[in-house]
Scaffold this motif. Sequence first.
Motif, PDB file in Angstrom:
ATOM      1  N   PRO A   2      -7.009  -0.319   1.653  1.00 38.40           N
ATOM      2  CA  PRO A   2      -6.163  -0.982   0.813  1.00 38.40           C
ATOM      3  C   PRO A   2      -6.544  -2.387   0.393  1.00 38.40           C
ATOM      4  O   PRO A   2      -7.156  -3.139   1.250  1.00 38.40           O
ATOM      5  N   ASP A   3      -6.252  -2.816  -0.899  1.00 37.09           N
ATOM      6  CA  ASP A   3      -6.887  -4.170  -1.329  1.00 37.09           C
ATOM      7  C   ASP A   3      -5.706  -4.969  -1.523  1.00 37.09           C
ATOM      8  O   ASP A   3      -5.480  -5.832  -0.857  1.00 37.09           O
ATOM      9  N   ILE A   4      -4.717  -4.406  -2.404  1.00 35.28           N
ATOM     10  CA  ILE A   4      -3.434  -5.288  -2.560  1.00 35.28           C
ATOM     11  C   ILE A   4      -2.346  -4.328  -2.445  1.00 35.28           C
ATOM     12  O   ILE A   4      -2.363  -3.128  -2.574  1.00 35.28           O
ATOM     13  N   HIS A 110     -12.740 -10.735  -6.034  1.00 32.50           N
ATOM     14  CA  HIS A 110     -11.883 -11.699  -5.093  1.00 32.50           C
ATOM     15  C   HIS A 110     -12.288 -13.268  -5.639  1.00 32.50           C
ATOM     16  O   HIS A 110     -11.593 -14.380  -5.956  1.00 32.50           O
ATOM     17  N   ARG A 111     -13.538 -13.367  -5.526  1.00 32.70           N
ATOM     18  CA  ARG A 111     -14.168 -14.690  -5.734  1.00 32.70           C
ATOM     19  C   ARG A 111     -13.838 -15.241  -7.525  1.00 32.70           C
ATOM     20  O   ARG A 111     -13.803 -16.245  -7.390  1.00 32.70           O
ATOM     21  N   HIS A 112     -13.480 -14.091  -8.171  1.00 31.09           N
ATOM     22  CA  HIS A 112     -13.317 -14.585  -9.439  1.00 31.09           C
ATOM     23  C   HIS A 112     -11.762 -14.312 -10.007  1.00 31.09           C
ATOM     24  O   HIS A 112     -11.506 -14.440 -10.942  1.00 31.09           O
ATOM     25  N   GLY A 113     -11.113 -14.091  -8.629  1.00 32.25           N
ATOM     26  CA  GLY A 113      -9.527 -14.050  -8.927  1.00 32.25           C
ATOM     27  C   GLY A 113      -9.183 -12.777  -9.507  1.00 32.25           C
ATOM     28  O   GLY A 113      -7.885 -12.483  -9.959  1.00 32.25           O
ATOM     29  N   VAL A 114      -9.763 -11.652  -9.124  1.00 29.74           N
ATOM     30  CA  VAL A 114      -9.497 -10.338  -9.881  1.00 29.74           C
ATOM     31  C   VAL A 114      -8.929  -9.432  -8.473  1.00 29.74           C
ATOM     32  O   VAL A 114      -9.812  -9.361  -7.560  1.00 29.74           O
ATOM     33  N   SER A 115      -7.816  -9.015  -8.595  1.00 30.95           N
ATOM     34  CA  SER A 115      -7.353  -8.031  -7.548  1.00 30.95           C
ATOM     35  C   SER A 115      -7.840  -6.521  -7.945  1.00 30.95           C
ATOM     36  O   SER A 115      -8.242  -6.259  -9.061  1.00 30.95           O
ATOM     37  N   VAL A 116      -7.593  -5.547  -7.122  1.00 29.44           N
ATOM     38  CA  VAL A 116      -7.885  -4.314  -7.373  1.00 29.44           C
ATOM     39  C   VAL A 116      -6.602  -3.419  -6.958  1.00 29.44           C
ATOM     40  O   VAL A 116      -5.907  -3.713  -6.189  1.00 29.44           O
ATOM     41  N   ALA A 117      -5.973  -2.529  -7.939  1.00 25.94           N
ATOM     42  CA  ALA A 117      -5.126  -1.603  -8.024  1.00 25.94           C
ATOM     43  C   ALA A 117      -5.652  -0.208  -8.015  1.00 25.94           C
ATOM     44  O   ALA A 117      -6.141   0.021  -8.898  1.00 25.94           O
TER      45      ALA A 117
END
Length: 132
Positions: A2-4, A110-117
């Motif tokens: 899981p990521d988010i 994540h370093r670029h502020g992008v989440s994964v769904a």
Amino acid sequence: MPDIPLNPTGLTRRDAATTAALYACDPDPDIVRGMLAAAAAVAAGHGWTIAEGGTIDDDCLLTQAPQSRPGWDRLRGLTEQGRINVVVVPAHMHIGFTLEVWLAEQRFLHRHGVSVASVEPMLDAVLTGASW
């Protein structure tokens, strides 16, 4: 892997400011179309906007390294340009088939502020039209 959570901090259900990219990889174009449609349904369900050029696929098996996929390279470009906030994938393994590769790509996002769904935990709801 899981990521988010389904409603991650900063990505509320109807946050119009959230821009998504959809990504899937498979050698069968019909399967890819179905996976991207499910990802689009998840994005729409959250009120996320799909970035221009943000529906991306690769014609390959999941075991192919993401760094060798032209579509994943385009997605990384959208990430570096700050054009997306979240990537919607059919399952986390579309990002990286092994844990080591997946974690490396997740760290990049994540370093670029992008989440994964991932569509996977929401697939039953998407297919039946139910809420998650």
